[in-house]
Structure formats: structure tokens, C-alpha cells
Design a protein around this motif. Structure first.
Motif, short mmCIF file in Angstrom:
data_model
loop_
_atom_site.label_atom_id
_atom_site.label_comp_id
_atom_site.label_asym_id
_atom_site.label_seq_id
_atom_site.Cartn_x
_atom_site.Cartn_y
_atom_site.Cartn_z
N PHE A 295 0.84 -1.20 0.00
CA PHE A 295 0.00 0.00 0.00
C PHE A 295 0.88 1.24 0.00
O PHE A 295 1.89 1.29 0.68
N ALA A 296 0.47 2.26 -0.77
CA ALA A 296 1.20 3.53 -0.74
C ALA A 296 0.22 4.65 -1.02
O ALA A 296 -0.79 4.44 -1.71
N GLY A 297 0.51 5.81 -0.50
CA GLY A 297 -0.36 6.97 -0.76
C GLY A 297 0.07 7.62 -2.07
O GLY A 297 1.26 7.78 -2.34
N VAL A 298 -0.90 7.99 -2.92
CA VAL A 298 -0.60 8.70 -4.16
C VAL A 298 -1.31 10.05 -4.08
O VAL A 298 -2.53 10.11 -3.92
N LEU A 344 6.22 -3.90 -5.90
CA LEU A 344 6.89 -2.63 -6.17
C LEU A 344 6.98 -2.30 -7.65
O LEU A 344 6.86 -1.15 -8.05
N LEU A 345 7.16 -3.34 -8.50
CA LEU A 345 7.23 -3.08 -9.94
C LEU A 345 5.87 -2.56 -10.42
O LEU A 345 5.77 -1.62 -11.20
N HIS A 346 4.81 -3.18 -9.89
CA HIS A 346 3.44 -2.76 -10.24
C HIS A 346 3.25 -1.28 -9.87
O HIS A 346 2.71 -0.50 -10.65
N MET A 347 3.76 -0.91 -8.68
CA MET A 347 3.61 0.48 -8.21
C MET A 347 4.36 1.43 -9.15
O MET A 347 3.85 2.49 -9.52
N GLU A 348 5.56 1.02 -9.54
CA GLU A 348 6.39 1.85 -10.43
C GLU A 348 5.70 2.03 -11.79
O GLU A 348 5.66 3.13 -12.35
N ILE A 350 2.45 1.80 -12.47
CA ILE A 350 1.25 2.65 -12.35
C ILE A 350 1.65 4.12 -12.32
O ILE A 350 1.04 4.96 -12.97
N GLN A 351 2.72 4.41 -11.57
CA GLN A 351 3.20 5.81 -11.47
C GLN A 351 3.59 6.33 -12.86
O GLN A 351 3.23 7.43 -13.26
N GLU A 352 4.30 5.47 -13.57
CA GLU A 352 4.77 5.84 -14.92
C GLU A 352 3.58 6.02 -15.87
O GLU A 352 3.56 6.94 -16.68
N ARG A 353 2.58 5.13 -15.75
CA ARG A 353 1.42 5.23 -16.65
C ARG A 353 0.59 6.48 -16.34
O ARG A 353 0.03 7.10 -17.25
#
Length: 595
Positions: A295-298, A344-348, A350-353
Motif C-alpha cells: 500500500f502507498a499513498g498517491v 513494487l514493480l506494479h507500483m512503479e 502505475i506511477q509511470e502510466r
């Protein structure tokens, strides 16, 4: 129906799935001429740049064998552990799977994980040894590994090369001969399983489905069982490289439906489509909800972009059903979303997309996992965010999630890998030799420890030869503390973390040192402190930028200089009271990369 074959391709990351899929498309003349490029099905720039598959892709091919023409529906799946949810959805829409193993690397963790998923769904498995054209290929050894894993006969294993095209026709023949035709009743009430959806700015939401029973025609009145909404099928068709409209589709077909749906909440992956006039008795079962691991805050950099960010995340969720999010607010960052990712790769990605596809600049907080917090009265609350933790005096104990991890490596790297796992509070369950010098280690590890950098470290100490796969095992009581970071006495809630008591002090110290490098110097001293509750465990100071106020004072008594310095000191003190410290985005990212 007897001439339809639905199959997917499963393998570990980088074993040549997409390349083999390219050859299948080329040999069946589905793609030709200028459309024929490497990784045909990977249509995102990100997938091409990184050479990985992120999304499952469905495409229909036609293959002539004897006097019969067969329709083959292929779904190419990702191989990385972070996108395993995509694989589980694809498997639900198929009757067979090509299990691809690299001839030079052998069976790896994700191969086994995806294989078990396919066996659970009763898929017919066709093992293929790929990359046999490589000088380092060892097809005989890999064949022994597959035989001991699947219990099949050596002659059932196909050998192919996605690069040169060798053995590809044998693979196509095997699909026709071995994969069973879909079972279903064309005349029964309509039942379609939605396994994916995409957003099109002109046509609304397009849902991809597989028909289990019944027939659907253009302009039929349909309803989605889970949401209960009703629509008209404006257009239906099959998926080639582009969409091909058809008048009707029946049981066993894989296709798409456009019905002018505008909001993303109305389409759920795993939902069932049926007719309004003649509905089916029950929805299609066997579709599991996604379980986020990290989980991370965006947060939007500009608070006015909050609603735009919500819209962007909803559109992304259509395309990537494993993303979950809910609104939250932070003292330091304003309004944003608490997002759940599979890794973590999924998070990276999503951020990039978000940045590329929707032009959203976001700040992402330190990733963490969900904990179960029990208070003195015995009530349990699930906490995804350190700021949601109750007062320490009210907490009885905290339980953290543990995973069961499978690490497959060669015997040369057992020592360093065991050291790494023990450093992450791991517990060795068992180790067994698979074949030759390949060994599988089974560990129980706390998910919170592996969330940040475990996979990267594992890859580097094993020179890329260790493969890693995991699933949530259970929750265990743990001595966890909340580590706060204070700037000038103010808590920065976005940098708070929950960590194990033994790791808190070194982690706090490293964090303070890192932030000292990254926070720009102000006109006043900035104190960076790490604290557990009221106890400060580490401190660094960013020195003030000073001006030489005594430059104009030449000669004379020391008290004249003192007077000027005192005046400056008062100004600095006043400035500290009203001055705020900006934490740059780099600081949030640096915390992830603490070594």
C-alpha cells in the motif's frame, strides 16, 4: 464449436512468451507485412522499453489443418510475479495452456506458480522448451526437469525457437490436437465471463468476454449480473489485431462488447453478462478478488488536481483490475488516495502510466503493508497507514502478514541468500533439490521486510540466477513500532513507517542522514529527527545559509560584532517560527532506496 481452441501462454519472466506469440501470429498469417514487429501484442510503449508484458492480450488466429479451419484464441500473459492477477484472469477464460520454459535457464519459480494456477483450473498443459537455438541451451536437462515436475512423457514435450521459428508448426498442431474444444450449450441462456476491459475515449468502455453458454447478437438487450445494470449490445465482435465486428457470437467464442458504458464502476472484471429476456440462473463462479500486497499513498502535486487524479485512477483500474484505491488525506500532502498494488514493480508501472497516459504528476509515499492492530478490549482494526495507528497506550499487540516464499537457485548462491533471508527475519521451512545443482528454498518472511528492496537484492547477490515467488501465508504477532520523522519538531506524516523494534534505530539513523543530503539549506537551522513516540533516536542538522553580517564592522571592540550577530540571531529565530521546510519529491523516493 468443435473447431475453437482457447489457450494462453504461461512462463517465467523473459522465457520468450511474446516472441513465440509473434511467430504463432506470423505462421497463421494473422499479422503480416508492416504490422509484423517484435512483441506485436505488447501495445504499450512501457512494455516495449522494458521488454516485459504488463497486460494480458487476446487475439484470434485461424489455422488450417487438413480440410478443417480452426479458430485459435490466444491470450499472451505477463511473467512477472507482480502481474500474476492478469495471469489468473486469462487462465479463467481458457481450456489449455502452453507452458514455456527457457532451454538455457530451466524451470524457475514463476513457472511453477503459474503452472499450479493452470492445473487448479483443469487446463490441458502443453510443455514447450523455447530458445533451443541458443549456444547455451541444454534441452535434455530441461526436459528431465519438466518430466519430474509434470509427470508427462518426454515425447510430449515440444522443442521450439521463437527467434528462428523452428518447431512452431508442431506447437500449432499440438494446440489443435491436445487442447479440448470449449464445452457449452449454444441454445442455453446466455452466460459470458468478462475477463478484461479497456477505456476508449470515443466509444466508452469496451468489455472483453468469453461466452460459456448461449448466443449473443448485435442489438440484444443484456444485463451485467454483479452490477444489475442493463444495456444494449451496440457492437460485438472478435479480437484480431484490430476489432472485427460480427453479427453474432456463440458459446466458446472470445470477443468484445461495446454498449456505450461511460463510468468505470459499471464494469467489473469477473462479472457475468446475460440476456434480460432470458437470464441465466447464476453467475459464473471461480473468479477471485484481488489481494493487494503493498500500500502507498498517491497524492497530486497540485491539490486542485485531486478530481483529475480520481478520474485517471478509475480509467487505469479498468485496464488493470489489480489496482485498488480509496481516498485519504495527509497533513503534509493534502488530499490523495491510498492505493493497493501487487508489488513494487506494479507500483512503479502505475506511477509511470499516470504520468504518460494522463499527464498526472504525483507524489508517492513510502510503501507499506496492512497490519492487524488489537486494542486492550480485544477489538481488531486493519491499518494500512502508520498515521491510522491508535495511541501506543491503547494497543495490546500488532500482527503482521507473513508470506510463504519459494526461492529457486543454484547451489553456488545458497549461502548469501540464506544470510539475506535471515537479515529480513526469515524462517527456513525446508530446502529440496529439484535436479542437478538446482535447489528450492521455502522461507516464511514478514511481508513488510520484503516490500522495499528484497527482490533487487536477491537478484544482485545471485547474479540474476535466483527466482522468487510468494503468497500470503498468515498473520503473526510482532513487536512493531511507529517511526516518525520530525522536521523542526513537526511530524512529516508521509515519511512515517511501521517497522520492527530491532530495525527502528538503524533505519531512523539512515533516514536522517539521507534527508540531510536531500533537504535544501534554509535561512535557519533545520533539525531532522527520528522518533519512536516521544523518544528521539537519531538527529541530523541542516546548517543555515549564513551571511557575513560582520563584514562592515572593521576594528573596534568585540561587543560591536556581538551586537550584529545577536541581531542576526533574533532574525533567524523569528524566521524559524514562520518558515516551513519543503520536502522534495526526491526525499520520498530516496527512502525506498535506503541501503
Amino acid at each position: 464449436m468443435k473447431n475453437i481452441r482457447n489457450f494462453c501462454i504461461i512462463a517465467h519472466i523473459d522465457h520468450g512468451k511474446s516472441t513465440l506469440a509473434d511467430r504463432l501470429l506470423e505462421y497463421t498469417n494473422t499479422v503480416s507485412g508492416k504490422d509484423l514487429q517484435n512483441q506485436v501484442l505488447d501495445d504499450m510503449d512501457l512494455e516495449r522499453e522494458r521488454g516485459i508484458t504488463i497486460k494480458s492480450h487476446a487475439i484470434q488466429m485461424e489455422y488450417k489443418k487438413g480440410n478443417e479451419v480452426y479458430r485459435l484464441n490466444l491470450i499472451d500473459t505477463p511473467g512477472h510475479v507482480d502481474f500474476s492477477y492478469e495471469v489468473s484472469r486469462s487462465i479463467a477464460a481458457c481450456e489449455g495452456a502452453l507452458l514455456i520454459v527457457d532451454a538455457s535457464q530451466g524451470i524457475q519459480a514463476q513457472t511453477i506458480s503459474n503452472l499450479y494456477m493452470a492445473i487448479d483450473n483443469d487446463l490441458e498443459i502443453i510443455p514447450v522448451i523455447n530458445k533451443i537455438d541458443l549456444p547455451s541451451a541444454q534441452p535434455e536437462e530441461v526436459e528431465d526437469q519438466i518430466v519430474s515436475l509434470l509427470g508427462c512423457k518426454p515425447e510430449e514435450i515440444l522443442r521450439a525457437s521463437g527467434k528462428t521459428g523452428e518447431g512452431v508448426l508442431e506447437v500449432l498442431d499440438a494446440i489443435v490436437e491436445r487442447v479440448p474444444a470449449p464445452k457449452g450449450d449454444v441454445d442455453a441462456p446466455l452466460q459470458c465471463l468478462i475477463f478484461d476491459s479497456v477505456f476508449n475515449p470515443f466509444r466508452g468502455i469496451i468489455a472483453y468476454f468469453k461466452i460459456v453458454n448461449g448466443t449473443i447478437r448485435t442489438n440484444d438487450k443484456v444485463k451485467f449480473v454483479a452490477t444489475g445494470k442493463q444495456y444494449e449490445a451496440d457492437e460485438i465482435g472478435t479480437l484480431k489485431l484490430d476489432m472485427v465486428p460480427k453479427k453474432e457470437l456463440s458459446a466458446g467464442d472470445v470477443g468484445y462488447i461495446i454498449s456505450g458504458i461511460k463510468t468505470s464502476k459499471e464494469v467489473k472484471v469477473g462479472d457475468t453478462i446475460t440476456h434480460i429476456a432470458r437470464p441465466c440462473d447464476k453467475a459464473i463462479a471461480g473468479f477471485e478478488e484481488v489481494k493487494p500486497m503493498v500500500f502507498a499513498g498517491v497524492y497530486p502535486i497540485d491539490p486542485q488536481d485531486f478530481e483529475d487524479l480520481r478520474a485517471s485512477l478509475e480509467k487505469l483500474q479498468l485496464n488493470d483490475a489489480s489496482l485498488t484505491f480509496q481516498p485519504e488525506s495527509s497533513v503534509a500532502l493534502g488530499f490523495g488516495f491510498r492505493c493497493g498494488f501487487l508489488g513494487l514493480l506494479h507500483m512503479e508501472i502505475i506511477q509511470e502510466r499516470l504520468d504518460r497516459e494522463f499527464d498526472m504528476d504525483v507524489i508517492t509515499t513510502v510503501p507499506n503493508v496492512s497490519y492487524k492492530v488489537y486494542d486492550k478490549k480485544g477489538n481488531m482494526a486493519e491499518v494500512h497507514n502508520p498515521s491510522g495507528l491508535p495511541e501506543p497506550t491503547l494497543i495490546d499487540h500488532i500482527e503482521e502478514p507473513y508470506i510463504r516464499a519459494s526461492i529457486i537457485t543454484t547451489t553456488d548462491y545458497i549461502g548469501p541468500i540464506m544470510t539475506l533471508c535471515l537479515g529480513k527475519r526469515g524462517e527456513l521451512i525446508k530446502q529440496e533439490y529439484i535436479s542437478g545443482n538446482r535447489i528450492e528454498l521455502i522461507y516464511d518472511l514478514p511481508l513488510g521486510e520484503i516490500v522495499i528492496d528484497f527482490y533487487d537484492k536477491l537478484k544482485s547477490i545471485s547474479k540474476g540466477y535466483a527466482s522468487f515467488d510468494y503468497h500470503i501465508h498468515d498473520f503473526r504477532e510482532s513487536k512493531l513500532v511507529k517511526l516518525d520523522i520530525l522536521l523542526n519538531g513537526e511530524t512529516v506524516d508521509a515519511l512515517s513507517t511501521l517497522t520492527h523494534f530491532d530495525n527502528a534505530e538503524p533505519f531512523g539513523r539512515r533516514m536522517c542522514e539521507k534527508l540531510k543530503e536531500l533537504i535544501p539549506r534554509q535561512q535557519f537551522d533545520v533539525a531532522i529527527q527520528a522518533a519512536i513516540g516521544a523518544k528521539i533516536i537519531a538527529r541530523e542538522t541542516v546548517k543555515a545559509v549564513r551571511k557575513d553580517v560582520t563584514a562592515k564592522c572593521y576594528g573596534g571592540d568585540i561587543s560591536r560584532k556581538r551586537k550584529l550577530l545577536e541581531k542576526q540571531k533574533k532574525g533567524k529565530k523569528r524566521m524559524k517560527q514562520i518558515g516551513t521546510v519543503e520536502v522534495p519529491q526526491k526525499a520520498f523516493l530516496a527512502v525506498l532506496k535506503l541501503d
